[in-house]
Scaffold this motif. Sequence first.
Motif, PDB file in Angstrom:
ATOM      1  N   ALA A   1     -43.525   4.311 -44.590  1.00  0.00           N
ATOM      2  CA  ALA A   1     -43.395   5.511 -45.424  1.00  0.00           C
ATOM      3  C   ALA A   1     -44.733   6.233 -45.545  1.00  0.00           C
ATOM      4  CB  ALA A   1     -42.863   5.133 -46.798  1.00  0.00           C
ATOM      5  N   ILE A   2     -45.806   5.497 -45.781  1.00  0.00           N
ATOM      6  CA  ILE A   2     -47.114   6.135 -45.977  1.00  0.00           C
ATOM      7  C   ILE A   2     -47.599   6.790 -44.693  1.00  0.00           C
ATOM      8  CG2 ILE A   2     -49.545   5.710 -46.555  1.00  0.00           C
ATOM      9  CD1 ILE A   2     -48.529   3.450 -48.413  1.00  0.00           C
ATOM     10  N   THR A   3     -47.425   6.122 -43.547  1.00  0.00           N
ATOM     11  CA  THR A   3     -47.905   6.707 -42.290  1.00  0.00           C
ATOM     12  C   THR A   3     -47.044   7.884 -41.845  1.00  0.00           C
ATOM     13  OG1 THR A   3     -46.639   5.069 -41.003  1.00  0.00           O
ATOM     14  CG2 THR A   3     -48.935   4.562 -41.463  1.00  0.00           C
ATOM     15  N   ARG A   4     -45.745   7.858 -42.164  1.00  0.00           N
ATOM     16  CA  ARG A   4     -44.870   8.950 -41.732  1.00  0.00           C
ATOM     17  C   ARG A   4     -44.927  10.159 -42.666  1.00  0.00           C
ATOM     18  NH1 ARG A   4     -41.322   7.579 -37.664  1.00  0.00           N
ATOM     19  NH2 ARG A   4     -41.130   5.352 -37.205  1.00  0.00           N
TER      20      ARG A   4
ATOM     21  N   GLY B   1     -35.449 -10.771 -25.801  1.00  0.00           N
ATOM     22  CA  GLY B   1     -34.755 -11.245 -26.997  1.00  0.00           C
ATOM     23  C   GLY B   1     -35.556 -11.017 -28.256  1.00  0.00           C
ATOM     24  N   VAL B   2     -36.849 -11.269 -28.188  1.00  0.00           N
ATOM     25  CA  VAL B   2     -37.733 -11.034 -29.336  1.00  0.00           C
ATOM     26  C   VAL B   2     -37.853  -9.548 -29.607  1.00  0.00           C
ATOM     27  CG1 VAL B   2     -40.108 -11.251 -30.169  1.00  0.00           C
ATOM     28  CG2 VAL B   2     -39.010 -13.187 -29.018  1.00  0.00           C
ATOM     29  N   LEU B   3     -38.086  -8.768 -28.541  1.00  0.00           N
ATOM     30  CA  LEU B   3     -38.209  -7.318 -28.699  1.00  0.00           C
ATOM     31  C   LEU B   3     -36.962  -6.716 -29.346  1.00  0.00           C
ATOM     32  CD1 LEU B   3     -39.856  -5.853 -25.468  1.00  0.00           C
ATOM     33  CD2 LEU B   3     -40.721  -5.749 -27.804  1.00  0.00           C
ATOM     34  N   ALA B   4     -35.794  -7.195 -28.945  1.00  0.00           N
ATOM     35  CA  ALA B   4     -34.545  -6.626 -29.459  1.00  0.00           C
ATOM     36  C   ALA B   4     -34.436  -6.822 -30.968  1.00  0.00           C
ATOM     37  CB  ALA B   4     -33.355  -7.269 -28.748  1.00  0.00           C
ATOM     38  N   MET B   5     -34.795  -8.005 -31.442  1.00  0.00           N
ATOM     39  CA  MET B   5     -34.711  -8.266 -32.884  1.00  0.00           C
ATOM     40  C   MET B   5     -35.705  -7.408 -33.661  1.00  0.00           C
ATOM     41  SD  MET B   5     -34.114 -12.396 -33.132  1.00  0.00           S
ATOM     42  CE  MET B   5     -35.342 -12.880 -31.907  1.00  0.00           C
ATOM     43  N   VAL B   6     -36.918  -7.283 -33.133  1.00  0.00           N
ATOM     44  CA  VAL B   6     -37.947  -6.510 -33.823  1.00  0.00           C
ATOM     45  C   VAL B   6     -37.652  -5.013 -33.741  1.00  0.00           C
ATOM     46  CG1 VAL B   6     -40.410  -5.941 -33.842  1.00  0.00           C
ATOM     47  CG2 VAL B   6     -39.684  -8.303 -33.440  1.00  0.00           C
ATOM     48  N   ARG B   7     -37.202  -4.562 -32.577  1.00  0.00           N
ATOM     49  CA  ARG B   7     -36.910  -3.136 -32.370  1.00  0.00           C
ATOM     50  C   ARG B   7     -35.837  -2.647 -33.342  1.00  0.00           C
ATOM     51  NH1 ARG B   7     -35.024  -3.392 -27.331  1.00  0.00           N
ATOM     52  NH2 ARG B   7     -37.057  -3.364 -26.285  1.00  0.00           N
ATOM     53  N   LEU B   8     -34.820  -3.473 -33.587  1.00  0.00           N
ATOM     54  CA  LEU B   8     -33.764  -3.097 -34.525  1.00  0.00           C
ATOM     55  C   LEU B   8     -34.337  -2.838 -35.910  1.00  0.00           C
ATOM     56  CD1 LEU B   8     -30.827  -2.745 -35.410  1.00  0.00           C
ATOM     57  CD2 LEU B   8     -30.691  -5.241 -35.677  1.00  0.00           C
ATOM     58  N   GLN B   9     -35.276  -3.680 -36.351  1.00  0.00           N
ATOM     59  CA  GLN B   9     -35.883  -3.467 -37.658  1.00  0.00           C
ATOM     60  C   GLN B   9     -36.647  -2.152 -37.706  1.00  0.00           C
ATOM     61  OE1 GLN B   9     -35.219  -5.335 -40.327  1.00  0.00           O
ATOM     62  NE2 GLN B   9     -33.873  -6.537 -38.998  1.00  0.00           N
ATOM     63  N   GLY B  10     -37.281  -1.775 -36.598  1.00  0.00           N
ATOM     64  CA  GLY B  10     -37.969  -0.486 -36.544  1.00  0.00           C
ATOM     65  C   GLY B  10     -37.023   0.679 -36.775  1.00  0.00           C
ATOM     66  N   SER B  11     -35.828   0.614 -36.209  1.00  0.00           N
ATOM     67  CA  SER B  11     -34.825   1.667 -36.414  1.00  0.00           C
ATOM     68  C   SER B  11     -34.371   1.708 -37.872  1.00  0.00           C
ATOM     69  CB  SER B  11     -33.620   1.426 -35.504  1.00  0.00           C
ATOM     70  OG  SER B  11     -33.991   1.502 -34.140  1.00  0.00           O
ATOM     71  N   ILE B  12     -34.178   0.529 -38.463  1.00  0.00           N
ATOM     72  CA  ILE B  12     -33.781   0.464 -39.875  1.00  0.00           C
ATOM     73  C   ILE B  12     -34.856   1.086 -40.753  1.00  0.00           C
ATOM     74  CG2 ILE B  12     -33.357  -1.131 -41.793  1.00  0.00           C
ATOM     75  CD1 ILE B  12     -32.024  -3.006 -39.720  1.00  0.00           C
ATOM     76  N   HIS B  13     -36.126   0.765 -40.486  1.00  0.00           N
ATOM     77  CA  HIS B  13     -37.229   1.299 -41.286  1.00  0.00           C
ATOM     78  C   HIS B  13     -37.320   2.816 -41.166  1.00  0.00           C
ATOM     79  CE1 HIS B  13     -39.360  -2.853 -40.794  1.00  0.00           C
ATOM     80  NE2 HIS B  13     -38.269  -2.908 -41.522  1.00  0.00           N
ATOM     81  N   LYS B  14     -37.137   3.324 -39.953  1.00  0.00           N
ATOM     82  CA  LYS B  14     -37.214   4.775 -39.744  1.00  0.00           C
ATOM     83  C   LYS B  14     -36.121   5.491 -40.529  1.00  0.00           C
ATOM     84  CE  LYS B  14     -37.854   8.138 -36.009  1.00  0.00           C
ATOM     85  NZ  LYS B  14     -38.005   8.290 -34.535  1.00  0.00           N
ATOM     86  N   LEU B  15     -34.911   4.967 -40.489  1.00  0.00           N
ATOM     87  CA  LEU B  15     -33.809   5.557 -41.251  1.00  0.00           C
ATOM     88  C   LEU B  15     -34.065   5.478 -42.750  1.00  0.00           C
ATOM     89  CD1 LEU B  15     -30.735   4.235 -39.249  1.00  0.00           C
ATOM     90  CD2 LEU B  15     -31.260   6.650 -39.678  1.00  0.00           C
ATOM     91  N   LEU B  16     -34.646   4.376 -43.192  1.00  0.00           N
ATOM     92  CA  LEU B  16     -34.932   4.200 -44.614  1.00  0.00           C
ATOM     93  C   LEU B  16     -35.915   5.250 -45.112  1.00  0.00           C
ATOM     94  CD1 LEU B  16     -34.563   2.434 -47.174  1.00  0.00           C
ATOM     95  CD2 LEU B  16     -36.539   1.120 -46.389  1.00  0.00           C
ATOM     96  N   VAL B  17     -36.971   5.493 -44.345  1.00  0.00           N
ATOM     97  CA  VAL B  17     -37.950   6.512 -44.733  1.00  0.00           C
ATOM     98  C   VAL B  17     -37.299   7.894 -44.737  1.00  0.00           C
ATOM     99  CG1 VAL B  17     -40.141   7.610 -44.139  1.00  0.00           C
ATOM    100  CG2 VAL B  17     -39.901   5.130 -43.937  1.00  0.00           C
ATOM    101  N   GLN B  18     -36.450   8.164 -43.748  1.00  0.00           N
ATOM    102  CA  GLN B  18     -35.726   9.437 -43.734  1.00  0.00           C
ATOM    103  C   GLN B  18     -34.821   9.558 -44.954  1.00  0.00           C
ATOM    104  OE1 GLN B  18     -33.680   9.537 -39.962  1.00  0.00           O
ATOM    105  NE2 GLN B  18     -35.546   9.966 -38.786  1.00  0.00           N
ATOM    106  N   ALA B  19     -34.160   8.475 -45.325  1.00  0.00           N
ATOM    107  CA  ALA B  19     -33.286   8.505 -46.513  1.00  0.00           C
ATOM    108  C   ALA B  19     -34.084   8.868 -47.751  1.00  0.00           C
ATOM    109  CB  ALA B  19     -32.618   7.142 -46.695  1.00  0.00           C
ATOM    110  N   TYR B  20     -35.288   8.296 -47.880  1.00  0.00           N
ATOM    111  CA  TYR B  20     -36.134   8.609 -49.036  1.00  0.00           C
ATOM    112  C   TYR B  20     -36.597  10.065 -48.990  1.00  0.00           C
ATOM    113  CZ  TYR B  20     -40.107   8.692 -52.193  1.00  0.00           C
ATOM    114  OH  TYR B  20     -40.981   9.029 -53.189  1.00  0.00           O
ATOM    115  N   ALA B  21     -37.109  10.498 -47.840  1.00  0.00           N
ATOM    116  CA  ALA B  21     -37.680  11.844 -47.731  1.00  0.00           C
ATOM    117  C   ALA B  21     -36.617  12.926 -47.901  1.00  0.00           C
ATOM    118  CB  ALA B  21     -38.384  11.998 -46.384  1.00  0.00           C
ATOM    119  N   GLU B  22     -35.415  12.673 -47.383  1.00  0.00           N
ATOM    120  CA  GLU B  22     -34.331  13.656 -47.444  1.00  0.00           C
ATOM    121  C   GLU B  22     -33.413  13.446 -48.654  1.00  0.00           C
ATOM    122  OE1 GLU B  22     -32.303  13.351 -43.691  1.00  0.00           O
ATOM    123  OE2 GLU B  22     -34.200  13.333 -42.571  1.00  0.00           O
ATOM    124  N   GLN B  23     -33.706  12.437 -49.466  1.00  0.00           N
ATOM    125  CA  GLN B  23     -32.838  12.055 -50.594  1.00  0.00           C
ATOM    126  C   GLN B  23     -31.391  11.891 -50.125  1.00  0.00           C
ATOM    127  OE1 GLN B  23     -33.424  14.842 -53.834  1.00  0.00           O
ATOM    128  NE2 GLN B  23     -35.488  14.088 -54.242  1.00  0.00           N
TER     129      GLN B  23
END
Length: 450
Positions: free
Chosen positions: A156-159, A388-410
Motif C-alpha cells: 500500500a505504501i509503495t503503490r 511450484g514455489v513461484l506459483a504460490m508466491v505469485r498468487l499472493q502478489g495478485s491478492i495484495h494488488k487487488l487489496l490495495v486497489q480495494a482500499y484506494a477505490e473504496q
Amino acid sequence: MKVTLIGAGSREFAGTIIRDLLLSAPIAEKGLDLTLMDIAAAPLAEMEGYARHLTGLLDHAATITTTTDLDEAVTGADFVVTAIEVNRYHYWSQDFTVPRKYGFRQVYGENGGPGGLFHALRQFGPLLEIARAIERLAPDALFLNFSNPEHKVCEAITRLTSVKVVGLCHGYFQGARQISALLETPLAQLDLAAGGINHFAWFQRIRDRKTGEDLYPRLRELEHEANWVSDWHEVGLSRILFRRFGLWPSPSANHIGEYLSWAEDYVPAQLQYFHDPADGSPWQEGATTPEWYYEIRFADTDRPYQPPKHAQKTLEDTLENRPVVSSEELAIPIIEWVACGVERDLPAVNLPNRGAIPGLPDDMVVEVPGRVVDGELVAVPLEEFPEGVLAMVRLQGSIHKLLVQAYAEQSKAKLLQAILLDPVVDSHNRAVAMLDEFLELQKDILPPLH
C-alpha cells in the motif's frame, strides 16, 4: 541524525529499538536525536524514562524528545521506525474466528488468509497517514516498518505514496535456526539466501561458509531420518513443503500455513482463540476478548482450572531489568549502512521486486536480501525459483494488488475478488456472508467500502 520511533509506547518494539540504537557505536559517533512518538501518553512517558535511563547507563550523548503529535515527530527525520496496532488482540480474535465460522480452514489469520486481508485494511489508514506525513515533512527519510501484515502494508505504501519504505521482520532468522539445528551446524558457519514474501520465504542457498559446499543434499538426508513429531508445531509443515517443492520454507508452520489451503493437516491444535459460542459473542459490549495463544503448547496447562496468567494482569518485569544487548532486528544495521557507511548483513528486507526474483512482477513487494548502493537500500537479485514455489508466491502478489486497489477505490467488489482468490476460500456464497459480517463487526475501524 534524527531517528523517530512511532508506536514508542510499546514495551517490546520500542524497548528493543531503543536498546539497539543506543548500543550502536557508528550512530553514536554521528550524533543521535531520538524522537519517541505515540498517541498514548502514559506508555510513552514510561518509554521516555527507559530511554533516559539507558543514556545515563551507557553515558550516551543522545538527545531524547517525546511527542504525541505526528507532524512534530516526523519533521526533519532521517529515519522513521514504526510498529503500530489498534486494539490488536480484540480484532485479531475476530480475524481468526470469523473465517473459520464460515468453514474456511484458515491458519493463524494475521498476515495471510481472509483474516489477514481485514487486518491489512485496518492498518492501511494509520500507516498511510504516517507515510503521507513523511512525504510532506521528511521526503528523503527512510521509513522502516515493523507493522504487520508486513508485505500488504508495504504494498500500500509503495503503490500509493512516494515514500521510501522497507518492511522488516525477524522471521528469516527462525528458518535459519531450523536449518542450523537440522544440520547440527552453527548458524555462523552457514551461507544462506532466502526470498519470497514475508512469512512465506524459501531458502534458495544453503552452503558451508568456509568451503562453499552445497548443504542441501545433507539437509535432505537428515530431514528424512528425523523423528516426524520432533518440534512438530514449528517445522511439521515446513518438512512436508521441503519434500514436495525442494526448498526449505520459513519461518514456522503457523505463519507459512496462512497461505495454503491444506495447512491445517500439518498445524495441529489450532486453538489460538477459543470461546464457547453458547455463551454469546465475545465481542459484544461488556464481553471479554478470548485469550490468545501463539501455540497451544505455550498455554498454562499446569494449573488447568486457574485463569490464564496473562488474564490475571500480572506485572511484567521492569524494563530496567532487561539485558542491555543488541537484538537481531535489522533496523539499526540498515541505518548504520545507509547513514554511516558500515556494511552489514541484511538477509531479509521487504522491497518492491524490480527484477530481484525472476518470474514475479516488478512492482510486487517481496522479501529478499538487501544491500546499500550509493546510500540507497536495494534488493539483492536471486536466481529463479521452481515454478511450484513461484506459483504460490505469485498468487499472493495478485491478492495484495487487488487489496490495495480495494482500499484506494473504496471498492467492496475488489475486496471480494481478493477474498475469492485466497486459497482457503472454497465458497462464493459463504465468502460474501463472511465479508458482510466483517464489515459490520469492524465498521468503526475499517475504511469505507462501497
